[in-house]
Design an enzyme around this catalytic site. Structure first.
Site, mmCIF file in Angstrom:
data_model
loop_
_atom_site.group_PDB
_atom_site.id
_atom_site.type_symbol
_atom_site.label_atom_id
_atom_site.label_comp_id
_atom_site.label_asym_id
_atom_site.label_seq_id
_atom_site.Cartn_x
_atom_site.Cartn_y
_atom_site.Cartn_z
ATOM 1 N N GLU A 256 3.927 -4.628 13.570
ATOM 2 C CA GLU A 256 4.827 -5.779 13.448
ATOM 3 C C GLU A 256 6.268 -5.349 13.686
ATOM 4 O O GLU A 256 7.022 -6.012 14.418
ATOM 5 C CB GLU A 256 4.689 -6.400 12.057
ATOM 6 C CG GLU A 256 5.664 -7.543 11.794
ATOM 7 C CD GLU A 256 5.641 -8.018 10.352
ATOM 8 O OE1 GLU A 256 6.542 -8.790 9.975
ATOM 9 O OE2 GLU A 256 4.731 -7.608 9.591
ATOM 10 N N LYS B 114 -4.271 -0.826 -5.064
ATOM 11 C CA LYS B 114 -5.687 -0.972 -4.711
ATOM 12 C C LYS B 114 -6.290 -2.274 -5.242
ATOM 13 O O LYS B 114 -7.493 -2.496 -5.098
ATOM 14 C CB LYS B 114 -6.479 0.226 -5.239
ATOM 15 C CG LYS B 114 -6.078 1.543 -4.586
ATOM 16 C CD LYS B 114 -6.900 2.705 -5.121
ATOM 17 C CE LYS B 114 -6.482 4.008 -4.445
ATOM 18 N NZ LYS B 114 -7.255 5.167 -4.964
#
Length: 412
Positions: free
Chosen positions: A273, A210
């Site tokens: 991706e 985070k």
């Protein structure tokens, strides 16, 4: 001299076979996979790639550089290939991931190196900006990237942080008006030539996953530089390098997403991706078939074409089924993503399957050509070296297996 002439005669026959794409494609039917519009798009990109990219593939590999006599970036931009998933207001086509996979497959069929650089530009950079950018960021960066006037890249890996991306050391310290970046990024495709880069750095070293934030970097920013271009085994010509940040100031408006939300930006984009890049090894497998089929028709031993022998036919069958199963999987998952169903295990599954199959198909292509497959007069060696990259980039095959296994266990 006679042997050299024979080699060049066979090589010439293979080159001529590329000019009959419609006949080749008839042998690899996509009638169950694509509608008429999608087939027309595939044929159009195939024609473009074979006419404008394939003639330079050998030179790109040999010189480890895109050709100087033609601007492939701008050419692909003029053909509207960079912005396939981008909105029309920025110059894109807004067609979705299936069309994107089709385009990357056909470019990869022509040149693996051009395809992987194209994939980073169109998906890893442009699509990330489309998905996570603010209106101002999109307006500032997308039009020039989509037109091919600018080149894009993305950097998350570091010399000591590959699969364990959260362990990255590149820092972004808060200052008035923005952040100061210090650190290095490694194996950055398009890095030496990129104008716009998406870079991940730690804004909070105590917050784990985070504490990572995504930034939009411009090549002119003071404190940002690129190290020497890397000399790779395959995908040569797809420029790759280390990025260096030394007190590089990045303004607040260049945060992509939100501070501390970099892992979300990264992982949500990584699934797509992997899907789009899975079309790369599919294109390489098709290129292998493009070489092998005319070769086994021309090459004679024991008084007849070697393609008449059952051993060779068995190899062709294995190569064909590897290609078609991989292609079907990629197209099916792309359709799901276009319908909003993005499944990490299937996005990982497509590139896991296609990448490993492509390496094996390239090895079989070399075997079918025998001694000729082992010399650089033929492109089979290049195809093998290019195929291997897909087992390593965008998360290794081992990491993809972990993703799939974890998702299956979690859902049980």
């Amino acid at each position: 001299m006679h042997k050299l002439f024979a080699v060049r005669s066979l090589s010439s026959a293979i080159v001529k076979s590329f000019k009959s794409l419609q006949n080749q494609q008839a042998a690899f039917s996509t009638s169950l996979l694509l509608d008429d519009t999608q087939k027309q798009f595939k044929e159009s990109v195939a024609k473009f790639a074979q006419e404008n990219i394939a003639p330079y593939a050998e030179k790109i590999d040999r010189t480890n550089s895109f050709p100087k006599e033609i601007n492939l970036w701008k050419l692909m931009g003029d053909f509207n290939l960079h912005g396939i998933t981008a909105p029309e207001e920025y110059g894109g086509l807004n067609l979705g991931y299936l069309y994107h996979c089709i385009a990357l497959e056909e470019i990869s069929r022509a040149s693996g190196a051009v395809a992987v650089s194209y994939g980073v530009q169109s998906n890893v950079c442009i699509n990330q900006l489309v998905r996570n950018g603010t209106p101002d960021q999109k307006q500032k960066y997308l039009p020039k990237l989509i037109s091919g006037d600018h080149i894009g890249a993305l950097a998350m890996s570091e010399p000591n942080a590959g699969s364990d991306v959260v362990s990255m050391k590149c820092r972004a310290d808060r200052v008035d008006g923005g952040y100061v970046l210090n650190g290095n990024k490694m194996w950055c495709t398009n890095g030496p030539v990129a104008n716009t880069l998406i870079v991940y750095a730690k804004t909070d070293t105590t917050a784990g996953s985070k504490g990572i934030t995504a930034f939009i970097i411009e090549k002119e920013m003071p404190g940002f530089s690129t190290a020497q271009k890397l000399d790779k085994l395959g995908m040569r010509g797809s420029d790759t390098c280390e990025l260096v940040f030394e007190n590089c100031f990045v303004p607040n408006e260049n945060v992509l997403g939100q501070e501390g939300k970099g892992v979300y930006v990264l992982m949500s984009g990584l699934d797509l991706e992997r899907l789009v890049l899975a079309a790369g090894p599919v294109g390489i497998m098709q290129a292998c078939m493009d070489i092998v089929i005319p070769y086994v028709r021309q090459r004679e031993q024991f008084g007849r074409p070697i393609g008449e022998f059952q051993l060779i036919q068995g190899k062709l069958a294995d190569m064909y089924t590897a290609l078609q199963s991989s292609r079907s999987y990629v197209y099916a998952v792309a359709k799901d993503c276009d319908n909003g169903k993005i499944d990490p295990k299937d996005c990982s599954g497509t590139i896991l399957l296609a990448a490993e199959r492509a390496t094996q198909v390239a090895l079989q292509a070399i075997q079918c050509l025998g001694g000729n497959g082992y010399i650089n007069e033929y492109p089979t060696g290049r195809l093998l070296r290019d195929a291997k990259m897909y087992e390593i980039a965008a998360g290794t095959s081992e990491i993809r297996r972990l993703v799939i296994g974890r998702e299956l266990f979690k859902h049980q």
